[in-house]
Design an enzyme around this catalytic site. Structure first.
Site, short mmCIF file in Angstrom:
data_model
loop_
_atom_site.label_atom_id
_atom_site.label_comp_id
_atom_site.label_asym_id
_atom_site.label_seq_id
_atom_site.Cartn_x
_atom_site.Cartn_y
_atom_site.Cartn_z
N PRO A 58 0.25 -1.27 -0.06
CA PRO A 58 -0.57 -0.04 0.02
C PRO A 58 0.70 1.51 -0.10
O PRO A 58 0.02 2.58 -0.16
CB PRO A 58 -0.85 -0.10 1.32
CG PRO A 58 -0.16 -1.09 2.81
CD PRO A 58 0.33 -1.70 1.17
N GLY A 59 2.43 0.98 0.27
CA GLY A 59 2.50 2.74 -0.09
C GLY A 59 3.49 2.92 0.64
O GLY A 59 4.19 3.91 0.46
N GLY A 60 3.78 2.52 2.29
CA GLY A 60 4.39 2.77 3.10
C GLY A 60 6.27 3.78 2.37
O GLY A 60 6.87 4.42 3.01
N ASP B 216 2.86 -2.57 -8.94
CA ASP B 216 2.23 -3.16 -8.35
C ASP B 216 1.66 -4.15 -8.84
O ASP B 216 0.72 -3.37 -9.71
CB ASP B 216 1.39 -2.56 -6.92
CG ASP B 216 1.29 -3.49 -6.34
OD1 ASP B 216 1.98 -4.34 -4.83
OD2 ASP B 216 0.30 -4.20 -6.49
N CYS C 76 7.74 -9.78 5.22
CA CYS C 76 6.92 -9.67 6.65
C CYS C 76 6.44 -11.34 6.60
O CYS C 76 5.50 -11.67 6.87
CB CYS C 76 5.91 -9.17 6.48
SG CYS C 76 4.36 -9.33 4.71
#
Length: 427
Positions: A247-249, A265, A360
């Site tokens: 999501p872009g962090g 993405d 992750c």
């Protein structure tokens, strides 16, 4: 939660039950259900939406202890909808410390709302009144255990005590971490400056109402995830690819560091949030929706950040629905995809360029083993040690990777589980 506004409280609880049924009975990821514009939260007030989501997450973190509490009071298995309602009430009593009369009355009312459960209202009332007589229903019970498909390889890798420590952290509602835009001055009462540079917010805050959010001075990002960009060490003007960016962090971090960022993405809908955050924070990046297995860049990159698709087993503290939806059966395909993405990314680097690979995941197959495979396939590739501010030496693996676990910083609320490594091509 003091007292109970019956109308609003009942609406939030009914929505929480619907969320739980979607996860436990239909096998849906909670994030997908929450994103559904026609989902269970439709029509609720913001406070009820937040409460329903909080209750559903709390139940998912404590299903096993809730079932242990309920077992002595049930002579036979109730229908699943009833069991879920009982779990919700038990968690409200044991974790939320809600007023017993409000919890019991609400659970009975929920039973009477459903045609299939009306006849169970008396049972629910009787069971919960007995549970409510115990001041601390979960006292002495161990935290919820990970499912066998995941727990066994983790015990084999880290040991039983370490896995139990992870489970203890995963039973708690996680704090929210933020990354601050360089040069911004952010003053949030109660926020803790973490050793790695992230800020950890006080519990139960409304993020969008905090100082600096609307002005784009910071964004939400777990402290462990934020380390990947620090490891890549982007420099102003460098051409950098954020691969699997949503999501872009990390895209925001790279752009804030002054890099010329291309964020790629496969999911166009997930990139909407990335674009929104870029706009809010006044940052720029080229955003592309494409499949990295067929896409080709116009020119080589100085550096690439690959946060590869994975089992996400390092994020269970924030996504407690995951153990109830996934079973590890897709791991072989995921591992093959990770290796393919590493190979493609290395082919897009300039000579002497660097790649940070991260997942992750807590599973070594998605971290340490992928690093070993990349080194075997690409002679001359070098691993550069992750000596970063706040990183403890014990977190660094023998081969130079960075292994992060939920039980690290347990006294602060833990962190997401990650593996990451910086690889450099020969010049």
């Amino acid at each position: 939660m003091a007292g109970d506004k019956q109308s609003g409280g009942l609406a939030a609880r009914a929505a929480a039950l619907a969320l739980l049924e979607a996860v436990l009975e239909q096998g849906a990821m909670l994030g997908q259900v929450l994103a559904d514009p026609a989902g269970p939260l439709t029509g609720l007030s913001p406070s009820d939406r937040a409460r329903a989501q909080r209750l559903a997450l709390a139940v998912l973190r404590h299903i096993e202890p809730a079932d242990r509490v309920l077992k002595p009071h049930l002579r036979k298995e109730p229908p699943e909808a009833v069991r879920i309602a009982l779990r919700l009430a038990v968690v409200e009593l044991a974790v939320e410390h809600a007023a017993a009369h409000g919890v019991v009355n609400a659970a009975v009312s929920l039973m009477r709302l459903g045609k299939r459960t009306t006849h169970m209202a008396g049972l629910v009332n009787a069971v919960l009144r007995k549970v409510a007589e115990v001041p601390e229903p979960f006292a002495g019970l161990p935290p919820q255990r990970l499912p066998f498909w995941l727990r066994k390889p983790l015990v084999d890798t880290y040991g039983r005590e370490q896995v139990a420590a992870m489970e203890a952290v995963q039973a708690l509602a996680p704090p929210i971490d933020i990354s601050v835009k360089p040069g911004a001055e952010v003053a949030i009462p109660g926020a803790e400056a973490l050793p790695t540079g992230s800020l950890r917010l006080p519990p139960q805050v409304q993020v969008s109402n905090l100082p600096g959010f609307a002005e784009g001075q910071w964004w939400v990002q777990d402290a462990a995830a934020a380390l990947a960009v620090g490891l890549l060490a982007p420099r102003p003007g460098e051409r950098v690819l954020d691969l699997c960016a949503a999501p872009g962090g990390k895209t925001l971090q790279l752009a804030a560091a002054g890099a010329q960022v291309l964020a790629l993405d496969i999911s166009a809908p997930r990139l909407v949030r990335l674009r929104d955050n870029l706009a809010r924070c006044g940052l720029a990046a080229e955003v592309v929706a494409a499949d990295a297995l067929v896409w080709q860049p116009a020119a080589a990159f100085d550096a690439i950040l690959l946060d590869a698709p994975c089992s996400a087993t390092g994020t269970i503290r924030r996504h407690p629905d995951l153990p109830f939806v996934k079973d590890g059966s897709d791991l072989p395909q995921v591992l093959a995809l990770q290796a393919a993405l590493i190979d493609r990314a290395l082919g897009w680097l300039k000579p002497g360029g660097r790649l940070v690979f991260c997942t992750c995941s807590l599973l070594p197959d998605e971290g340490e083993a992928q690093l070993a495979g990349a080194l075997a396939r690409h002679p001359g590739l070098v691993v550069e040690r992750p000596d970063l501010p706040g990183v403890e030496p014990a977190w660094i693996t023998e081969t130079g990777g960075l292994r992060l676990r939920p039980d690290y910083w347990a006294e602060r609320g833990g962190m997401d589980g990650f593996f990451m490594a910086r690889l450099r091509l020969p010049a």
